[in-house]
Design an enzyme around this catalytic site. Structure first.
Site, PDB file in Angstrom:
ATOM      1  N   GLU A   1     -11.477   4.204  -1.097  1.00 54.03           N
ATOM      2  CA  GLU A   1     -11.929   4.608   0.218  1.00 54.03           C
ATOM      3  C   GLU A   1     -12.849   5.848   0.421  1.00 54.03           C
ATOM      4  OE1 GLU A   1      -8.578   3.927  -0.731  1.00 54.03           O
ATOM      5  OE2 GLU A   1      -7.329   5.163   0.048  1.00 54.03           O
TER       6      GLU A   1
ATOM      7  N   ASP B   1       0.831  -1.157   0.132  1.00 53.31           N
ATOM      8  CA  ASP B   1       0.043   0.006   0.152  1.00 53.31           C
ATOM      9  C   ASP B   1       0.900   1.115   0.238  1.00 53.31           C
ATOM     10  OD1 ASP B   1      -2.543   1.285   2.381  1.00 53.31           O
ATOM     11  OD2 ASP B   1      -2.352   1.351  -0.016  1.00 53.31           O
TER      12      ASP B   1
ATOM     13  N   LYS C   1       3.062   3.495  -5.542  1.00 52.51           N
ATOM     14  CA  LYS C   1       2.479   2.713  -6.388  1.00 52.51           C
ATOM     15  C   LYS C   1       3.608   2.229  -7.311  1.00 52.51           C
ATOM     16  CE  LYS C   1      -0.742   3.544  -4.021  1.00 52.51           C
ATOM     17  NZ  LYS C   1      -0.637   2.706  -2.688  1.00 52.51           N
TER      18      LYS C   1
ATOM     19  N   ASP D   1      -3.127  -3.024  -2.511  1.00 51.85           N
ATOM     20  CA  ASP D   1      -4.222  -2.022  -2.536  1.00 51.85           C
ATOM     21  C   ASP D   1      -4.204  -0.904  -3.696  1.00 51.85           C
ATOM     22  OD1 ASP D   1      -5.410   0.781  -0.686  1.00 51.85           O
ATOM     23  OD2 ASP D   1      -6.464  -0.494  -1.610  1.00 51.85           O
ATOM     24  N   ASN D   2      -5.232  -0.632  -4.093  1.00 52.11           N
ATOM     25  CA  ASN D   2      -5.313   0.748  -5.255  1.00 52.11           C
ATOM     26  C   ASN D   2      -4.854   0.121  -6.816  1.00 52.11           C
ATOM     27  OD1 ASN D   2      -3.424   2.003  -2.693  1.00 52.11           O
ATOM     28  ND2 ASN D   2      -5.557   2.857  -3.353  1.00 52.11           N
TER      29      ASN D   2
END
Ligand SMILES: Cn1cnc(CNC(=O)c2cc(-c3ccc(F)cc3)cc(O)c2O)c1
Ligand SMILES: [Mg+2]
Length: 214
Positions: free
Chosen positions: A199, A141, A144, A169-170
């Protein structure tokens, strides 16, 4: 000087959460992010998917890349048996200082080790510095553009074993296209996508779960 958003998030935890009660810390942060100020915690919707992956796996050795304010650290650590260990890496010293206090408020400091510094510096030192052989679960997380290089680095450092689960995540927003392409096409991973939302918003986002096949 003006307070920072992480400091205001910590204030909300101190004001609304009960010391030693991880669920109340999670709820206080989600309420703050929904009703006061958005912040880049995994959040309650994707957080429930994280919970189910962790609960099913029951990992002993966990690595989290990107602590931020400690929200996902608390979500994961609250589900671990007391003997289990979670090492969480955070590059930003200000975030790390807030996260330490959030983790302590939740009463989970005994199973969490927060390490300040760059993932690429610490991943090669996991074995000799923390006595870690391999990780059972890794939550990605952080920045990136670091997901893919750090995953390859963990492979090269022998930190992954047959069955190690990576959860990222993401993968849609902000997105990690190079990482997705790698884990979805590599013969060394079995990968699947959990569709969700960014989120506290209606935007699409999701988690990618990838099992290392050795
Ligand atoms: C500075 N920094 C310290 N840690 C990191 C790594 N995390 C992220 O960058 C991150 C960003 C977003 C996000 C931000 C703006 C936006 F419009 C949409 C999404 C959401 C997340 O869940 C994230 O984890 C960055
Ligand atoms: Mg995130």
């Amino acid at each position: 000087t003006r307070s920072t958003r992480p400091q205001r998030l910590l204030n909300a935890v101190r004001k609304h959460a009960t010391r030693g009660d991880p669920q109340s810390v999670i709820s206080a942060i989600d309420h703050f992010c929904r009703h006061s100020e958005w912040a880049m915690n995994i959040g309650d919707e994707k957080g429930s998917i994280l919970d189910s992956v962790v609960s099913e796996l029951n990992p002993e050795k966990v690595l989290e890349l990107g602590t931020y304010c400690g929200y996902s650290t608390v979500r994961i650590a609250r589900l671990l048996p007391p003997g289990a260990r979670l090492i969480t890496l955070e590059f930003n010293a200000d975030y790390a200082a807030i996260a330490r206090q959030v983790i302590a408020w939740a009463g989970l400091e005994d199973r969490v080790q927060l390490v300040e510094g760059a993932s690429e510096d610490w991943i090669p030192r996991m074995k000799e510095h923390f006595g870690i052989e391999t990780f059972d679960f890794v939550f990605l997380d952080h920045w990136k553009d670091r997901y893919l290089p750090d995953t390859k680095l963990m492979e090269d450092c022998g930190l992954l074993r047959k069955g190690t689960v990576l959860l990222a995540d993401n993968v849609i927003c902000p997105g990690v296209p190079d990482y997705l392409q790698y884990v979805r096409n590599s013969l060394s991973y079995k990968s699947c996508y959990f569709k969700s939302h960014l989120e506290y918003t209606k935007a699409e986002d999701g988690l990618e779960k990838s099992v290392f096949l050795g």
